[in-house]
Design a protein around this motif. Structure first.
Motif, PDB file in Angstrom:
ATOM      1  N   THR A  62       0.771  -1.403  -0.084  1.00 49.39           N
ATOM      2  CA  THR A  62      -0.043   0.074   0.014  1.00 49.39           C
ATOM      3  C   THR A  62       0.869   1.116  -0.026  1.00 49.39           C
ATOM      4  N   ILE A  63       2.040   1.091   0.208  1.00 42.16           N
ATOM      5  CA  ILE A  63       3.033   2.315  -0.027  1.00 42.16           C
ATOM      6  C   ILE A  63       3.299   2.701  -1.501  1.00 42.16           C
ATOM      7  N   TYR A  64       2.743   2.179  -2.445  1.00 44.55           N
ATOM      8  CA  TYR A  64       2.764   2.329  -3.778  1.00 44.55           C
ATOM      9  C   TYR A  64       1.536   2.383  -4.544  1.00 44.55           C
ATOM     10  N   LEU A  65       1.440   3.189  -5.398  1.00 43.67           N
ATOM     11  CA  LEU A  65       0.093   3.323  -6.321  1.00 43.67           C
ATOM     12  C   LEU A  65       0.026   1.970  -7.161  1.00 43.67           C
ATOM     13  N   ASN A  66      -1.006   1.609  -7.489  1.00 47.02           N
ATOM     14  CA  ASN A  66      -1.243   0.618  -8.426  1.00 47.02           C
ATOM     15  C   ASN A  66      -2.754   0.964  -9.061  1.00 47.02           C
ATOM     16  N   ASN A  67      -2.640   0.741 -10.313  1.00 51.77           N
ATOM     17  CA  ASN A  67      -3.938   1.146 -11.148  1.00 51.77           C
ATOM     18  C   ASN A  67      -4.950  -0.099 -11.142  1.00 51.77           C
ATOM     19  N   GLU A  68      -4.637  -1.186 -10.801  1.00 52.52           N
ATOM     20  CA  GLU A  68      -5.766  -2.285 -10.609  1.00 52.52           C
ATOM     21  C   GLU A  68      -6.491  -2.053  -9.294  1.00 52.52           C
ATOM     22  N   VAL A  69      -5.720  -1.430  -8.419  1.00 54.35           N
ATOM     23  CA  VAL A  69      -6.596  -1.314  -6.893  1.00 54.35           C
ATOM     24  C   VAL A  69      -7.354  -0.262  -7.164  1.00 54.35           C
ATOM     25  N   ALA A  70      -6.750   0.865  -7.701  1.00 50.25           N
ATOM     26  CA  ALA A  70      -7.705   2.028  -7.821  1.00 50.25           C
ATOM     27  C   ALA A  70      -9.056   1.799  -8.772  1.00 50.25           C
ATOM     28  N   GLU A  71      -8.830   1.086  -9.797  1.00 50.36           N
ATOM     29  CA  GLU A  71      -9.969   0.811 -10.710  1.00 50.36           C
ATOM     30  C   GLU A  71     -10.808  -0.267 -10.170  1.00 50.36           C
ATOM     31  N   TYR A  72     -10.354  -1.120  -9.292  1.00 48.45           N
ATOM     32  CA  TYR A  72     -11.417  -1.917  -8.647  1.00 48.45           C
ATOM     33  C   TYR A  72     -11.967  -1.214  -7.458  1.00 48.45           C
ATOM     34  N   ALA A  73     -11.403  -0.243  -6.561  1.00 40.35           N
ATOM     35  CA  ALA A  73     -12.121   0.487  -5.664  1.00 40.35           C
ATOM     36  C   ALA A  73     -13.163   1.392  -6.170  1.00 40.35           C
ATOM     37  N   LYS A  74     -12.874   1.920  -7.274  1.00 37.81           N
ATOM     38  CA  LYS A  74     -13.760   2.756  -8.107  1.00 37.81           C
ATOM     39  C   LYS A  74     -15.107   1.944  -8.495  1.00 37.81           C
ATOM     40  N   GLU A  75     -14.776   0.617  -9.014  1.00 38.83           N
ATOM     41  CA  GLU A  75     -15.982  -0.019  -9.191  1.00 38.83           C
ATOM     42  C   GLU A  75     -16.760  -0.404  -8.115  1.00 38.83           C
ATOM     43  N   LEU A  76     -16.077  -0.578  -6.896  1.00 35.95           N
ATOM     44  CA  LEU A  76     -16.713  -1.052  -5.681  1.00 35.95           C
ATOM     45  C   LEU A  76     -17.687  -0.131  -5.178  1.00 35.95           C
ATOM     46  N   VAL A  77     -17.047   1.233  -4.996  1.00 34.78           N
ATOM     47  CA  VAL A  77     -17.913   2.250  -4.578  1.00 34.78           C
ATOM     48  C   VAL A  77     -18.957   2.650  -5.335  1.00 34.78           C
ATOM     49  N   ASP A  78     -18.902   2.519  -6.764  1.00 35.99           N
ATOM     50  CA  ASP A  78     -19.813   2.565  -7.549  1.00 35.99           C
ATOM     51  C   ASP A  78     -21.247   1.804  -7.194  1.00 35.99           C
ATOM     52  N   LYS A  79     -20.993   0.779  -6.721  1.00 37.55           N
ATOM     53  CA  LYS A  79     -22.174  -0.182  -6.434  1.00 37.55           C
ATOM     54  C   LYS A  79     -22.680   0.346  -4.707  1.00 37.55           C
ATOM     55  N   MET A  80     -22.058   1.392  -4.077  1.00 41.99           N
ATOM     56  CA  MET A  80     -22.218   1.867  -2.870  1.00 41.99           C
ATOM     57  C   MET A  80     -23.381   2.737  -2.891  1.00 41.99           C
ATOM     58  N   PRO A  81     -24.367   3.027  -1.891  1.00 36.77           N
ATOM     59  CA  PRO A  81     -25.161   4.098  -1.946  1.00 36.77           C
ATOM     60  C   PRO A  81     -24.402   5.109  -0.912  1.00 36.77           C
ATOM     61  N   GLY A  82     -24.925   6.429  -1.017  1.00 32.37           N
ATOM     62  CA  GLY A  82     -24.749   7.401  -0.007  1.00 32.37           C
ATOM     63  C   GLY A  82     -23.316   7.840  -0.394  1.00 32.37           C
ATOM     64  N   ASN A  83     -22.524   8.420   0.813  1.00 31.87           N
ATOM     65  CA  ASN A  83     -21.244   9.070   0.681  1.00 31.87           C
ATOM     66  C   ASN A  83     -20.438   7.727   1.061  1.00 31.87           C
ATOM     67  N   LEU A  84     -20.504   6.595   0.784  1.00 29.09           N
ATOM     68  CA  LEU A  84     -19.550   5.394   1.080  1.00 29.09           C
ATOM     69  C   LEU A  84     -18.763   5.448  -0.034  1.00 29.09           C
ATOM     70  N   LYS A  85     -17.564   6.246  -0.017  1.00 29.20           N
ATOM     71  CA  LYS A  85     -16.685   6.343  -1.128  1.00 29.20           C
ATOM     72  C   LYS A  85     -15.367   6.044  -0.838  1.00 29.20           C
ATOM     73  N   VAL A  86     -14.852   5.574   0.414  1.00 24.79           N
ATOM     74  CA  VAL A  86     -13.267   5.219   0.722  1.00 24.79           C
ATOM     75  C   VAL A  86     -13.142   3.589   1.052  1.00 24.79           C
ATOM     76  N   VAL A  87     -12.066   3.251   0.459  1.00 24.14           N
ATOM     77  CA  VAL A  87     -12.008   1.688   0.422  1.00 24.14           C
ATOM     78  C   VAL A  87     -10.737   1.508   1.228  1.00 24.14           C
ATOM     79  N   TYR A  88     -10.852   0.605   1.946  1.00 23.44           N
ATOM     80  CA  TYR A  88      -9.606  -0.151   2.710  1.00 23.44           C
ATOM     81  C   TYR A  88      -9.437  -1.527   2.325  1.00 23.44           C
ATOM     82  N   PHE A  89      -8.594  -2.073   1.760  1.00 24.57           N
ATOM     83  CA  PHE A  89      -8.525  -3.400   1.341  1.00 24.57           C
ATOM     84  C   PHE A  89      -7.645  -4.398   2.365  1.00 24.57           C
ATOM     85  N   VAL A  90      -7.991  -5.341   3.050  1.00 28.60           N
ATOM     86  CA  VAL A  90      -7.608  -6.128   3.898  1.00 28.60           C
ATOM     87  C   VAL A  90      -7.508  -7.625   3.295  1.00 28.60           C
TER      88      VAL A  90
END
Length: 311
Positions: A62-90
């Motif tokens: 997580t100390i580096y950027l990764n395009n796959e992670v960012a693109e998936y996070a965007k896909e994920l929050v697009d399926k969320m209602p309201g202001n649920l816009k931040v993703v932590y992967f574990v």
């Protein structure tokens, strides 16, 4: 070790809805790897995505950027209602629920968490305390700050399917077992390990309002109900008409890969920025599997579209 069958089965191969043992015997997998393999074993689109990513990059952090992670996070929050816009992967559902508790306590400045009897949220030291079943609790110190409310069981509970009556117990619990201010409330939308028990109708709206009035945040554990598991909605909490402040997910998110996530609002997420937080392995898994999960989400969406068109 816990075995599901009296005579353990050795599984050596899987193809979509079927599993095969070492003798070639075929089984219909209605268990789906403990509610995990949501689009089938070795789905050809998922296998292709794995092979594609495996030849490109296997590990980063997580100390580096990764395009796959960012693109998936965007896909994920697009399926969320309201202001649920931040993703932590574990890496697991237990870790996701651990982080949800950390976020709730860091954001509110309070410590007490309301959980449900008969609930299940993992087997780490912290999440074991959340569980409302003795079978998942080791005889060690656990559950500090966890208060268990009456289970709003619509089948065997004393108030039947009257969610508002069960919510009154949460009010009593806050008044009698806390300072009057709580960090949050966590519940599965349908209790999985507890016997596939839905919450009584109207329960979550009443409890969410109550918890927020006492300074807490509302956490939806979607580890077993997320990604279309309930059949009628993409997220289980949507069946009760509520929008949580924090959502945890695992299992179906990776179709068998060790991936999980916590989704929350920017305001709550900012509470962790006061200290350093990073994860060594999660991006090696997420980078490895983000394109896979995008594939899984697209398969889910196509299934939902087909179901809607067939009605």
């Amino acid at each position: 070790m816990f075995w599901h069958f009296r005579e353990p089965v050795m599984i050596t191969e899987g193809k979509m809805q079927y599993l095969f043992d070492e003798k070639g015997r075929r089984y219909l997998d209605a268990f789906a790897g403990i509610v995990t393999v949501s689009v089938g074993h070795c789905h050809p689109e998922v296998v292709a995505a794995i092979n594609r990513q495996n030849s490109l990059l296997q590990h980063t952090t997580t100390i580096y950027l990764n395009n796959e992670v960012a693109e998936y996070a965007k896909e994920l929050v697009d399926k969320m209602p309201g202001n649920l816009k931040v993703v932590y992967f574990v890496n697991s559902g237990s870790e996701a629920n651990d982080m949800a508790l950390l976020l709730a306590r860091a954001y509110t400045g309070s410590y007490d968490i309301i959980a449900l009897r008969n609930g299940y949220h993992g087997m780490s030291a912290e999440t074991m305390g959340l569980c409302g079943q003795h079978t998942w609790k080791q005889p060690v110190p656990q559950g500090f700050g966890i208060r268990h409310a009456m289970n709003p069981d619509p089948y065997r509970g004393p108030f039947g399917n009257d969610g508002k009556r069960y919510a009154e117990d949460v009010a009593d619990l806050i008044a009698g077992a806390t300072s009057g201010q709580v960090a949050g409330f966590i519940a599965e939308t349908i209790q999985g390990v507890g016997g596939t028990v839905p919450l009584a109708s109207g329960y979550l709206p009443a409890v969410y309002e109550l918890v927020r009035a006492h300074g807490g945040v509302c956490i939806a554990d979607e580890v077993q109900t997320g990604f279309g598991r309930t059949g009628s909605a993409f997220w289980g909490f949507q069946n009760q008409g509520v929008v949580p402040d924090i959502v945890t997910m695992a299992k179906g998110i990776g179709n068998g890969l060790p991936l999980a996530a916590v989704v929350t609002t920017p305001e709550i997420a900012a509470a962790l920025a006061k200290r350093i937080h990073f994860n060594t392995l999660v991006v090696s898994l997420t980078g490895y599997s983000a394109c896979i999960i995008c594939t899984v989400i697209h398969i889910y969406i196509s299934i939902f579209a087909w179901q809607a068109a067939s009605k």
